[in-house]
Design a protein around this motif. Structure first.
Motif, PDB file in Angstrom:
ATOM      1  N   VAL A 169       0.969  -1.025  -0.049  1.00 33.40           N
ATOM      2  CA  VAL A 169      -0.080  -0.230  -0.093  1.00 33.40           C
ATOM      3  C   VAL A 169       0.763   1.138   0.030  1.00 33.40           C
ATOM      4  CG1 VAL A 169      -2.086  -0.897   1.222  1.00 33.40           C
ATOM      5  CG2 VAL A 169      -0.339   0.264   2.615  1.00 33.40           C
ATOM      6  N   SER A 170       2.152   1.291   0.229  1.00 33.68           N
ATOM      7  CA  SER A 170       3.131   2.389   0.447  1.00 33.68           C
ATOM      8  C   SER A 170       4.423   2.017   0.144  1.00 33.68           C
ATOM      9  CB  SER A 170       2.972   2.887   1.603  1.00 33.68           C
ATOM     10  OG  SER A 170       3.712   3.889   2.090  1.00 33.68           O
ATOM     11  N   PRO A 186       5.112   5.143   6.489  1.00 30.31           N
ATOM     12  CA  PRO A 186       5.494   6.167   7.765  1.00 30.31           C
ATOM     13  C   PRO A 186       5.788   5.475   8.857  1.00 30.31           C
ATOM     14  CG  PRO A 186       3.102   6.427   7.107  1.00 30.31           C
ATOM     15  CD  PRO A 186       3.839   5.531   5.910  1.00 30.31           C
ATOM     16  N   ARG A 228       5.423   5.769  12.063  1.00 35.67           N
ATOM     17  CA  ARG A 228       4.279   5.725  13.252  1.00 35.67           C
ATOM     18  C   ARG A 228       3.615   4.677  12.916  1.00 35.67           C
ATOM     19  NH1 ARG A 228      -0.570   7.192  14.243  1.00 35.67           N
ATOM     20  NH2 ARG A 228      -1.076   7.994  16.331  1.00 35.67           N
ATOM     21  N   GLU A 229       3.006   4.556  11.481  1.00 42.23           N
ATOM     22  CA  GLU A 229       1.963   3.669  11.025  1.00 42.23           C
ATOM     23  C   GLU A 229       2.583   2.356  11.001  1.00 42.23           C
ATOM     24  OE1 GLU A 229      -0.932   4.300  11.512  1.00 42.23           O
ATOM     25  OE2 GLU A 229      -0.604   6.501  11.795  1.00 42.23           O
ATOM     26  N   MET A 246       2.613   0.835  14.204  1.00 50.92           N
ATOM     27  CA  MET A 246       1.381   0.473  14.860  1.00 50.92           C
ATOM     28  C   MET A 246       1.164  -1.003  14.145  1.00 50.92           C
ATOM     29  SD  MET A 246      -1.308   1.529  16.507  1.00 50.92           S
ATOM     30  CE  MET A 246      -1.929   3.045  16.541  1.00 50.92           C
ATOM     31  N   LEU A 247       1.493  -1.103  12.901  1.00 51.63           N
ATOM     32  CA  LEU A 247       1.136  -2.313  11.985  1.00 51.63           C
ATOM     33  C   LEU A 247       1.869  -3.613  12.760  1.00 51.63           C
ATOM     34  CD1 LEU A 247       0.004  -3.639   9.481  1.00 51.63           C
ATOM     35  CD2 LEU A 247       2.071  -3.188   8.323  1.00 51.63           C
ATOM     36  N   MET A 262      -6.172  -0.397  10.132  1.00 47.15           N
ATOM     37  CA  MET A 262      -5.917   1.005  10.370  1.00 47.15           C
ATOM     38  C   MET A 262      -4.744   1.611   9.881  1.00 47.15           C
ATOM     39  SD  MET A 262      -6.194   1.441  14.330  1.00 47.15           S
ATOM     40  CE  MET A 262      -4.701   1.474  15.285  1.00 47.15           C
ATOM     41  N   ALA A 263      -3.511   0.897  10.278  1.00 42.64           N
ATOM     42  CA  ALA A 263      -2.337   1.243  10.049  1.00 42.64           C
ATOM     43  C   ALA A 263      -2.122   0.930   8.584  1.00 42.64           C
ATOM     44  CB  ALA A 263      -1.475   0.326  10.810  1.00 42.64           C
ATOM     45  N   LEU A 264      -2.403   0.150   7.769  1.00 43.35           N
ATOM     46  CA  LEU A 264      -2.562   0.013   6.238  1.00 43.35           C
ATOM     47  C   LEU A 264      -3.140   1.124   5.720  1.00 43.35           C
ATOM     48  CD1 LEU A 264      -2.649  -3.916   5.690  1.00 43.35           C
ATOM     49  CD2 LEU A 264      -0.641  -2.406   5.546  1.00 43.35           C
ATOM     50  N   ALA A 313      -4.073   4.000   7.068  1.00 44.17           N
ATOM     51  CA  ALA A 313      -3.056   5.293   7.316  1.00 44.17           C
ATOM     52  C   ALA A 313      -2.076   5.523   6.208  1.00 44.17           C
ATOM     53  CB  ALA A 313      -2.592   5.438   8.704  1.00 44.17           C
ATOM     54  N   MET A 314      -1.350   4.415   6.027  1.00 44.10           N
ATOM     55  CA  MET A 314      -0.027   4.389   5.113  1.00 44.10           C
ATOM     56  C   MET A 314      -0.488   4.906   3.521  1.00 44.10           C
ATOM     57  SD  MET A 314       1.933   0.851   5.813  1.00 44.10           S
ATOM     58  CE  MET A 314       2.388   0.751   8.113  1.00 44.10           C
ATOM     59  N   ALA A 315      -1.746   4.246   3.276  1.00 46.77           N
ATOM     60  CA  ALA A 315      -2.287   4.265   2.077  1.00 46.77           C
ATOM     61  C   ALA A 315      -2.635   5.968   1.751  1.00 46.77           C
ATOM     62  CB  ALA A 315      -3.341   3.439   1.695  1.00 46.77           C
ATOM     63  N   GLU A 348      -1.198   8.529   3.557  1.00 49.01           N
ATOM     64  CA  GLU A 348      -0.091   9.182   3.233  1.00 49.01           C
ATOM     65  C   GLU A 348       0.773   9.401   2.078  1.00 49.01           C
ATOM     66  OE1 GLU A 348       2.320  10.064   6.329  1.00 49.01           O
ATOM     67  OE2 GLU A 348       0.791  10.071   7.884  1.00 49.01           O
ATOM     68  N   THR A 349       0.608   8.227   1.578  1.00 49.17           N
ATOM     69  CA  THR A 349       1.038   7.768   0.114  1.00 49.17           C
ATOM     70  C   THR A 349       0.391   8.842  -0.912  1.00 49.17           C
ATOM     71  OG1 THR A 349       1.453   5.463   0.415  1.00 49.17           O
ATOM     72  CG2 THR A 349       1.451   6.182  -2.047  1.00 49.17           C
ATOM     73  N   ALA A 382      -1.855  11.266   7.782  1.00 58.60           N
ATOM     74  CA  ALA A 382      -2.931  10.526   8.518  1.00 58.60           C
ATOM     75  C   ALA A 382      -2.469   9.870   9.918  1.00 58.60           C
ATOM     76  CB  ALA A 382      -3.347   9.130   7.531  1.00 58.60           C
ATOM     77  N   ARG A 383      -3.666   9.695  10.771  1.00 54.65           N
ATOM     78  CA  ARG A 383      -2.868   9.053  11.922  1.00 54.65           C
ATOM     79  C   ARG A 383      -3.699   8.024  12.473  1.00 54.65           C
ATOM     80  NH1 ARG A 383      -1.414  14.534  15.467  1.00 54.65           N
ATOM     81  NH2 ARG A 383      -0.518  15.533  13.719  1.00 54.65           N
ATOM     82  N   SER A 384      -3.473   6.815  12.802  1.00 53.96           N
ATOM     83  CA  SER A 384      -4.169   5.684  13.063  1.00 53.96           C
ATOM     84  C   SER A 384      -4.284   5.638  14.777  1.00 53.96           C
ATOM     85  CB  SER A 384      -3.929   4.512  12.612  1.00 53.96           C
ATOM     86  OG  SER A 384      -2.526   3.829  13.153  1.00 53.96           O
ATOM     87  N   PHE A 385      -5.523   5.161  15.238  1.00 53.61           N
ATOM     88  CA  PHE A 385      -5.491   5.172  16.640  1.00 53.61           C
ATOM     89  C   PHE A 385      -6.309   3.845  16.872  1.00 53.61           C
ATOM     90  CE2 PHE A 385      -5.032   9.734  15.778  1.00 53.61           C
ATOM     91  CZ  PHE A 385      -4.329  10.096  16.888  1.00 53.61           C
ATOM     92  N   ARG A 433      -7.251  13.018  21.892  1.00 50.27           N
ATOM     93  CA  ARG A 433      -6.156  12.863  20.995  1.00 50.27           C
ATOM     94  C   ARG A 433      -6.601  12.839  19.617  1.00 50.27           C
ATOM     95  NH1 ARG A 433      -2.322   7.919  22.191  1.00 50.27           N
ATOM     96  NH2 ARG A 433      -1.056   8.878  20.642  1.00 50.27           N
TER      97      ARG A 433
END
Lengths: 429, 429
Positions: free
Chosen positions: A57-58, A62, A64-65, A68-69, B78-80, B82-84, B86-87, B92-95, B120
């Motif tokens: 996907v990227s 990044p 941070r993510e 998280m992953l 959610m992390a994936l 957020a990455m997509a 940002e690309t 994007a920030r996941s929580f 947050r």
């Protein structure tokens, strides 16, 4: 009895069967009267699979993510392990790095542990529960974001928790019986070492031995936390990594009471060599080369500068670095060509490093001579040399690494069952 | 402009390609000037795969650890996502649910949201970031353990966050164009409804429609949060679920301004029917049957007691319940046989429930007659009947469900494009 911290790597929890086997070992430790805190890595190839998904996907996920992953991996293994333990009739509670109080800086992908506040773990221990903690991860003290510790992270988590909880021992489980005098895949007579000092283990780790990571051993040394490296497939004693003055206490009876001069032989096939040819032999030119590499965030390992031929006033600078950084380094240096005026760059990744490590070499003359004579007798040509107080490393051709390791191992009598030499040669992966 | 909350289910983020597609939709919403908060479920079959792993290590996985395990699923998606994003050049920030401030009670596997403290998220929104939140999960306010919300949990998360953040709308993305007057797989003339009230949607959900979960709609009704159910595969307007008095505002021009009498037809194939035959027709005997079921934690749906034949003073009690609970209920009742002295138990899982729902039926006589005449004309035999103020449900043979749904749909003119009838029939899964 006190607290025992046990760390199980990804191969020990690769599938349901492995997880159930590990659960039995943990419950046995609990039933023997110990409070048990377990640090666990992600199952088998989970981390690689998650990285693969991220790359889908990227192009540049990044940090941070990505953290998280990746932390999902330990979340899965720790919950499954807790379930398997409860099935055996013992209470178990799993905790993420964040819940366990593993506080780090905010450098995603290679965060450093700043503090450990294990209040929730202590409550769970007081309740009689077996505690399972996700290795490799923590939470940033400043941003509250989830972080990962990078390579060797789970070992570091285990030692950090053991220190914070004042555990009796930190047991690191692996798929071999401990630390060996050399990689048994290369040296048939390699033997397990009962005990080795933190300092020697650090030199081994820096020389390519993969069994314990540098940061984990540094953490243990700082806190004088005994590490017991042992197999998750047997109940045999493995290798104790302890303070230098305690090594003899952990040495089994019948073993030589004096430390062998050399503890073990390590090797590393993960490096490459770059030579900057024809650098003007003037003040500041070598520094410019090193500055360029530092700015590209490349850690160089060994470095050699030739004595220049007076007639030309030119010299060559050679250094080794991780192969993975080779392209970056070549690009950074090529940009300097006009500024410094060197002739050309040479890149060689068919090299290997062989090191002998031993606290005993401090007081013994002639170690270097014995080492080099053994290499010469085996027909191995030495490319570069570097030494520390308790280590001698040489760069040789990649296809000469096996011969060099065997020659050194034999020259220092490490194959003898009576020695207590130590060290596991890395695979260069 | 204000905040838009968007919820994407597992099928919308099933693989890397789907995730990239969803990322583009999210970025488009952001570029249109909205602040965007996204709630995401676990990828495709991830949750089922994790449950399968749990069953491999434990016959009855403890709730705390099962929740820890399952929440890894949303962490990955959610992390994936957020990455997509940002690309595509947007921050994007996941929580996790815990980080997003989703506070719940401590009932693992079906926790209820007690409070949402989205500090947050608000900071991230203020920074201009797109916020991604793990659906389906939270953290117990008392134990600080990770919890999951159970079925429909991600929809509930979305509505709870939308309410706490005072969003303009909560968009629930799915793989159909909205809520239909009946399941289009059963009724060819089923039409999308532009708007429907919370109350009707609740009755539909309770009657087997699977498109929105009961708890999510209840939460939205309590906070008067408009829900827009729409397809993640098109930009078409879907179905607005809003307060009864607002339904006409969301109805497109050219549509009938008055609510149709019946909004839609729902069906449910997930229930079974149990009949307790030959119960003494005395005070307290029916209560004993219901008490036994309550103690076995079984939610019964419809219940009917026959008028007893005076000669025998025996009666039959029939009720419907989820098929999954059938075995438990039969066991609980069998234990009562001697105490109550009933003759026997009958179990029938070849039944289905068909319901018509509509706020308009309150003021219209003859709805029941029209419904039953349509069923009779289609040759469908009615087993049990239950009604609420805005719903009539009947139990029929499982193989008569399709005919009954079509008959009702046609009898109330729902196939007409000019109606604004609503409802999606469940699949009985």
């Amino acid at each position: 009895m006190g607290i025992v911290v046990q760390k199980y790597g990804g191969s020990s929890v690769a599938d349901a069967t492995s997880i159930k086997r590990v659960a039995q070992r943990i419950v046995a430790t609990k039933k023997a009267g110990h409070d048990v805190v377990v640090v666990v890595s992600a199952m088998g190839d989970t981390t690689d699979e998650l990285i693969d998904l991220a790359n889908q996907v990227s192009p540049l996920p990044p940090g941070r993510e990505l953290d998280m992953l990746l932390t999902a991996g330990e979340r899965i293994s720790m919950a499954l392990l807790a379930m398997a333990i409860e099935t055996l009739g013992q209470e178990a509670r799993s905790f993420t790095g964040s819940q366990a109080g593993v506080l780090t800086d905010d450098v995603h992908g290679k965060a450093k542990i700043i503090d450990v506040t294990p209040g929730r773990l202590q409550s769970a221990i007081a309740d009689g529960a077996i505690v399972i903690v996700a290795g490799f991860q923590g939470v940033s003290q400043t941003t509250k974001d989830i972080t990962t510790l990078g390579r060797g992270g789970s070992d570091t988590t285990a030692v950090a928790l053991a220190s914070a909880l004042k555990a009796d021992v930190c047991e690191i489980y692996t798929d071999v019986d401990g630390i060996f005098t050399a990689d048994p895949r290369i040296v048939r007579t390699a033997t397990r070492i009962p005990a080795i000092s933190y300092e020697e283990t650090l030199e081994m780790a820096a020389s390519g031995a993969k069994i314990l990571h540098l940061r984990c051993v540094e953490y243990a040394r700082r806190n004088t936390m005994p590490i017991h490296v042992r197999s998750s497939f047997s109940d045999k004693t493995g290798t104790w990594v302890v303070a230098a003055e305690d090594v003899s206490k952990y040495t089994e009876e019948g073993q030589a009471m004096e430390h062998a001069i050399i503890s073990g032989v390590a090797h590393d096939r993960s490096e490459a060599k770059i030579t900057v040819v024809g650098v003007p032999d003037k003040v500041g030119y070598a520094a410019a080369v090193l500055r360029a590499l530092a700015e590209a965030r490349i850690n160089i390992d060994m470095i050699v500068q030739n004595v220049s031929a007076a007639a030309t006033a030119l010299t060559d600078i050679s250094f080794t670095l991780p192969r993975d950084d080779g392209q970056t380094a070549m690009t950074a240096l090529a940009r300097l060509k006009d500024q410094i005026g060197f002739e050309r760059l040479q890149y060689d990744d068919s090299v290997g490093k062989v090191s002998i490590v031993g606290a005993g070499m401090r007081s013994q003359p002639g170690i270097t001579a014995t080492f080099f004579e053994a290499l010469a007798a085996a027909g191995v040509n030495i490319g570069m040399i570097s030494t520390s107080e308790i280590r001698i490393s040489v760069v040789v051709g990649e296809n000469e690494v096996d011969a060099a390791v065997n020659a050194a191992h034999e020259a220092f009598g490490l194959g003898n069952e009576d020695t207590e030499a130590v060290v596991y040669g890395g695979t260069g992966r």
